[in-house]
Design a protein around this motif. Structure first.
Motif, PDB file in Angstrom:
ATOM      1  N   LEU A  10       2.574   1.706  -3.598  1.00 23.86           N
ATOM      2  CA  LEU A  10       1.505   2.385  -4.542  1.00 23.86           C
ATOM      3  C   LEU A  10       1.037   3.750  -4.097  1.00 23.86           C
ATOM      4  O   LEU A  10       1.145   4.581  -5.133  1.00 23.86           O
ATOM      5  CB  LEU A  10       0.229   1.428  -4.348  1.00 23.86           C
ATOM      6  CG  LEU A  10       0.385   0.147  -5.040  1.00 23.86           C
ATOM      7  CD1 LEU A  10      -1.021  -0.785  -4.719  1.00 23.86           C
ATOM      8  CD2 LEU A  10       0.816  -0.147  -6.425  1.00 23.86           C
ATOM      9  N   THR A  11       1.031   4.229  -2.767  1.00 20.33           N
ATOM     10  CA  THR A  11       0.778   5.496  -2.589  1.00 20.33           C
ATOM     11  C   THR A  11       1.905   6.473  -3.031  1.00 20.33           C
ATOM     12  O   THR A  11       1.489   7.486  -3.595  1.00 20.33           O
ATOM     13  CB  THR A  11       0.543   5.713  -1.221  1.00 20.33           C
ATOM     14  OG1 THR A  11      -0.521   4.618  -0.636  1.00 20.33           O
ATOM     15  CG2 THR A  11       0.167   7.108  -0.822  1.00 20.33           C
ATOM     16  N   GLU A  12       3.275   5.932  -2.834  1.00 22.52           N
ATOM     17  CA  GLU A  12       4.111   6.790  -3.297  1.00 22.52           C
ATOM     18  C   GLU A  12       4.662   7.044  -4.633  1.00 22.52           C
ATOM     19  O   GLU A  12       4.914   7.918  -5.113  1.00 22.52           O
ATOM     20  CB  GLU A  12       5.668   6.359  -2.682  1.00 22.52           C
ATOM     21  CG  GLU A  12       6.691   7.199  -2.459  1.00 22.52           C
ATOM     22  CD  GLU A  12       7.881   6.867  -1.417  1.00 22.52           C
ATOM     23  OE1 GLU A  12       9.030   7.427  -1.722  1.00 22.52           O
ATOM     24  OE2 GLU A  12       7.620   6.291  -0.582  1.00 22.52           O
ATOM     25  N   SER A  36       2.360   5.351  -7.391  1.00 24.11           N
ATOM     26  CA  SER A  36       1.461   5.029  -8.211  1.00 24.11           C
ATOM     27  C   SER A  36       0.108   5.707  -7.648  1.00 24.11           C
ATOM     28  O   SER A  36      -0.764   5.146  -7.205  1.00 24.11           O
ATOM     29  CB  SER A  36       1.293   3.519  -8.574  1.00 24.11           C
ATOM     30  OG  SER A  36       0.126   3.512  -9.288  1.00 24.11           O
ATOM     31  N   PRO A  37       0.150   7.241  -8.011  1.00 25.00           N
ATOM     32  CA  PRO A  37      -1.167   7.844  -7.315  1.00 25.00           C
ATOM     33  C   PRO A  37      -2.489   7.323  -7.996  1.00 25.00           C
ATOM     34  O   PRO A  37      -3.349   7.490  -7.415  1.00 25.00           O
ATOM     35  CB  PRO A  37      -0.774   9.427  -7.810  1.00 25.00           C
ATOM     36  CG  PRO A  37       0.691   9.385  -8.025  1.00 25.00           C
ATOM     37  CD  PRO A  37       1.164   7.953  -8.498  1.00 25.00           C
ATOM     38  N   ASP A  38      -2.219   6.840  -9.196  1.00 26.66           N
ATOM     39  CA  ASP A  38      -3.522   6.163  -9.888  1.00 26.66           C
ATOM     40  C   ASP A  38      -4.046   4.718  -9.030  1.00 26.66           C
ATOM     41  O   ASP A  38      -4.652   4.158  -9.860  1.00 26.66           O
ATOM     42  CB  ASP A  38      -3.721   6.451 -11.127  1.00 26.66           C
ATOM     43  CG  ASP A  38      -2.329   5.832 -11.999  1.00 26.66           C
ATOM     44  OD1 ASP A  38      -1.755   5.068 -11.104  1.00 26.66           O
ATOM     45  OD2 ASP A  38      -2.130   6.056 -13.127  1.00 26.66           O
ATOM     46  N   GLY A  39      -3.155   4.172  -8.318  1.00 25.74           N
ATOM     47  CA  GLY A  39      -3.351   3.021  -7.734  1.00 25.74           C
ATOM     48  C   GLY A  39      -3.025   1.870  -8.718  1.00 25.74           C
ATOM     49  O   GLY A  39      -3.526   0.639  -8.441  1.00 25.74           O
ATOM     50  N   ASP A  62       1.016  -1.130   0.144  1.00 26.03           N
ATOM     51  CA  ASP A  62       0.005  -0.240   0.157  1.00 26.03           C
ATOM     52  C   ASP A  62       1.081   1.450  -0.069  1.00 26.03           C
ATOM     53  O   ASP A  62       0.308   2.259  -0.630  1.00 26.03           O
ATOM     54  CB  ASP A  62      -0.969   0.190   1.449  1.00 26.03           C
ATOM     55  CG  ASP A  62      -1.936  -0.992   1.284  1.00 26.03           C
ATOM     56  OD1 ASP A  62      -2.246  -1.596   0.093  1.00 26.03           O
ATOM     57  OD2 ASP A  62      -2.480  -1.683   2.146  1.00 26.03           O
ATOM     58  N   ARG A  63       2.018   1.296   0.719  1.00 20.74           N
ATOM     59  CA  ARG A  63       2.773   2.448   0.962  1.00 20.74           C
ATOM     60  C   ARG A  63       3.436   2.542  -0.440  1.00 20.74           C
ATOM     61  O   ARG A  63       3.635   3.784  -0.992  1.00 20.74           O
ATOM     62  CB  ARG A  63       4.008   2.238   1.835  1.00 20.74           C
ATOM     63  CG  ARG A  63       4.604   3.374   2.312  1.00 20.74           C
ATOM     64  CD  ARG A  63       5.396   3.227   3.628  1.00 20.74           C
ATOM     65  NE  ARG A  63       6.499   2.225   3.215  1.00 20.74           N
ATOM     66  CZ  ARG A  63       7.215   1.889   4.211  1.00 20.74           C
ATOM     67  NH1 ARG A  63       7.305   2.397   5.297  1.00 20.74           N
ATOM     68  NH2 ARG A  63       8.188   0.901   4.019  1.00 20.74           N
ATOM     69  N   ARG A  91      -2.126  -6.512  -5.741  1.00 25.98           N
ATOM     70  CA  ARG A  91      -2.517  -5.419  -6.722  1.00 25.98           C
ATOM     71  C   ARG A  91      -3.399  -6.214  -8.142  1.00 25.98           C
ATOM     72  O   ARG A  91      -4.332  -5.479  -8.351  1.00 25.98           O
ATOM     73  CB  ARG A  91      -1.589  -4.515  -7.116  1.00 25.98           C
ATOM     74  CG  ARG A  91      -2.048  -3.330  -7.936  1.00 25.98           C
ATOM     75  CD  ARG A  91      -3.341  -2.645  -7.207  1.00 25.98           C
ATOM     76  NE  ARG A  91      -3.777  -1.542  -8.470  1.00 25.98           N
ATOM     77  CZ  ARG A  91      -4.957  -1.982  -9.204  1.00 25.98           C
ATOM     78  NH1 ARG A  91      -5.299  -3.148  -9.120  1.00 25.98           N
ATOM     79  NH2 ARG A  91      -5.226  -0.851 -10.034  1.00 25.98           N
TER      80      ARG A  91
END
Length: 645
Positions: A250-252, A254-257, A247-248, A282
């Motif tokens: 992707l947040t850092e 890949s803003p589009d998840g 999760d961390r 994912r």
């Protein structure tokens, strides 16, 4: 400019008609082959060279079309070349070939033997020599069966032409080119196996089959354990990798998840376990395909060469399921068709009252019937059992199941290839499975010199059972689950006649192993069955207790009924399970004591014919009657008197 019209005349414009000799061609013996012709393309066989044979040439041409009707065009052309060689030599060498229609059996026998000798002297490959001799013998046998030629003994056995019944692994030839590439130790192992390849000795062939099956089981067991360890350990390590937070990440990066990635994201993925964890969390455990979300990740995985490594951890692949497929097919107690194994689902295994045993179910291809067998869950000596193989396949294919079409969701053999997407996940194709099978066996130290394919194993199990039971076609039939005994006999015929010279087969196998049971009509002719012979056979059998058991079947004078079947072929009584039980038990009694009976003066005249007659009687039964009889015989423990030498 106006196109010029050709003055050539199309001689073959007539629609194909069976057996028609086409007159327009100017060659009276240019014969149309309707089963290989189409409205656009007509296929002819030119028998003009055989014209000196007179009217018999036309008969040969017609019968050749009947002979090749079931073959593919390529096979038919090969047969024609073989026949052409025989007929050309006949026309050229025989001075009275114009009177060929009057020749008797001895003349035809001498001609066929002379052709065989001449072929062996030719400066051509050994394989070509065999093909010429086998091809001529096969067509002459067809002419005998059709009543065109008198019956005579052929110098070469007739090869089976049924392409659906293939040889066991013991009969496969060694690839000499591959053999030369092996180490000295591997060559020695192959030579040891080939020392057992004497088809005239059933004991040696049994040993060769047993060794090859053991080698295959060891090979696939080793591969299956490696695949399973990679799957289990890889997933466990990924789940336990606390240093990587998906999760961390992707947040850092890949803003589009997960649709796309930015920044130095590649530097953060430093191990296969991190890739596995990211793909599972994912992307549902499937590496994104081209055009899907996360295609950047897919390109990165391919660039660093990690796709093959992590795919086998994420889900089932062609190469990861192959060893388990091999173990299923190598299970002799099931004798599965390749298609039966491939169509297994998670419902193909069920618990029983015994916690150590599971019932295995499988669908038998063309018959559409469901069969079952109880198998132990735990193996001995490191063996991977059928239930264990199914369990592993079920676990490895689980990540793919949500993406499969409804009718394939429960399949054990779901796979994702590198080029497929979630929308194209399905049961593995036959071609892909065979290619994976070949890759697997190519890695074996020395079995790689044999071209073993999946379909060879079922034939192997049936042939092995045939040898183990002293030629008991009934036991082969029970293992094969064939609806008709005749189908089992095809396997037997193939592996005891096609690969063994006729004279050797007679020396080694005699009444029990030379061939499968003839039809009742053939037996009547060969044994000279009449009322007196039938009475003698049944009275002799009755003296040992045959048909003397009280099985409460309500039959009146069953022995007389058996005599009537011997003479007339009436078979209403054969549909009685109690009579089937006596036939089955008494036949097994004779087979078990064959080593004693062969030494008696009554073997050829009484006991061998009786075995064949009982085979024929059991063969005319429905499969369910035969199975009921077998179970009833075991339940009553039917026994009979012994024999005096």
């Amino acid at each position: 400019m106006m196109a010029r019209c050709s003055k050539a005349v199309d001689l073959y414009t007539d629609p194909p008609i069976a057996h028609e000799i086409v007159p327009k061609s100017g060659f009276p013996l240019r014969v149309l082959a309707p089963h290989h012709s189409t409205p656009r393309k007509h296929v002819y066989y030119d028998f003009t060279f055989a014209e000196p044979m007179g009217d018999l040439a036309r008969v040969f041409a017609k019968e050749f079309l009947n002979f090749t009707e079931t073959l593919k065009p390529g096979g038919s052309r090969t047969r024609f070349v073989q026949l052409q060689a025989f007929l050309r030599e006949t026309v050229l060498v025989q001075p009275d070939v114009g009177e060929i229609a009057t020749w008797e059996a001895e003349r035809w026998k001498a001609l066929e033997q002379q052709f065989s000798r001449n072929v062996r002297r030719r400066n051509i490959k050994d394989r070509s020599k065999k093909d010429l001799c086998y091809g001529a013998a096969a067509f002459l046998k067809h002419l005998q069966d059709a009543g065109v030629l008198p019956t005579f003994e052929l110098s070469k056995p007739v090869k089976a032409t049924n392409p659906g019944k293939i040889p066991p692994i013991s009969h496969l030839r060694v690839d000499k080119q591959r053999l030369e590439l092996l180490s000295l130790g591997a060559k020695s192992a192959v030579q040891e196996l080939e020392s057992l390849a004497d088809v005239r000795d059933p004991i040696k062939i049994q040993e060769k089959i047993g060794r090859m099956r053991d080698l295959l089981r060891e090979h696939w067991t080793e591969q299956a354990r490696r695949v399973w360890s990679m799957f289990v350990d890889g997933n466990r390590l990924a789940e336990n990798d606390a240093n990587f937070d998906v999760d961390r990440f992707l947040t850092e990066y890949s803003p589009d998840g997960g649709l796309s990635f930015h920044g130095p994201w590649r530097r953060q993925l430093s191990s296969d376990t991190q890739l596995i964890k990211l793909v599972k969390r994912r992307y549902g455990g499937i590496i994104p395909a081209h055009g899907e979300e996360g295609s950047q990740l897919r390109d990165y995985i391919r660039d660093i060469g990690a796709a093959r490594r992590i795919s086998a951890v994420l889900h089932s692949t062609v190469d990861s399921i192959t060893p388990f497929y091999g173990l299923l097919l190598n299970a002799g107690e099931l004798a599965l068709n390749p298609s039966s194994a491939k169509t297994m689902t998670k419902e193909s295994s069920a618990n029983t009252d015994n916690p150590d045993v599971q019932t295995i179910y499988w669908d038998k291809g063309r018959s559409g019937e469901m069969y079952s067998e109880n198998c132990y869950i735990e193996g001995v000596g490191g063996e991977i059992t059928v239930p264990q193989a199914q369990s592993c396949l079920l676990a490895m294919s689980a990540p793919l199941r949500p993406y499969a079409v409804e009718e394939e969701k429960n399949s054990l053999f779901l796979v994702k290839t590198p080029s497929s997407t979630r929308e194209t996940i399905s049961v593995i194709s036959d071609d892909a499975l065979v290619e994976g099978w070949k890759r697997s066996l190519n890695g074996h130290p020395f079995l790689c010199v044999y071209k073993i394919l999946p379909m060879h194993l079922r034939s192997t199990h049936l042939y092995h059972k045939f040898l183990q039971t002293g030629g008991d076609v009934i036991e082969v039939n029970k293992l094969a689950r064939h609806a008709w005994l005749e189908t089992s006999q095809i396997y037997v015929n193939l592996n005891t006649s096609e690969f063994v010279a006729a004279r050797d087969a007679r020396q080694v196998q005699d009444f029990l192993l030379m061939k499968a049971t003839p039809t009742r009509q053939q037996l009547h002719q060969e044994l000279g069955l009449d009322a007196a012979v039938a009475k003698r056979l049944t009275v002799t059998a009755a003296s040992l207790g045959f048909m003397g058991w009280d099985l409460d079947c309500g039959e009146q004078d069953r022995l007389s009924e058996f005599e009537r079947w011997l003479i007339t072929g009436e078979k209403l009584f054969i549909e009685t399970a109690e009579v089937a039980a006596e036939l089955y038990a008494f036949r097994n009694h004779l087979v078990a004591n064959a080593h004693v009976l062969r030494e008696t003066k009554d073997w050829s005249g009484t006991w061998a014919p009786m075995i064949l007659l009982m085979n024929a009687a059991l063969g005319e039964m429905r499969a369910d009657t035969r199975n009921k009889g077998s179970k009833l015989a075991a339940e009553y423990e039917l026994e009979y008197k012994g024999f005096d030498r």
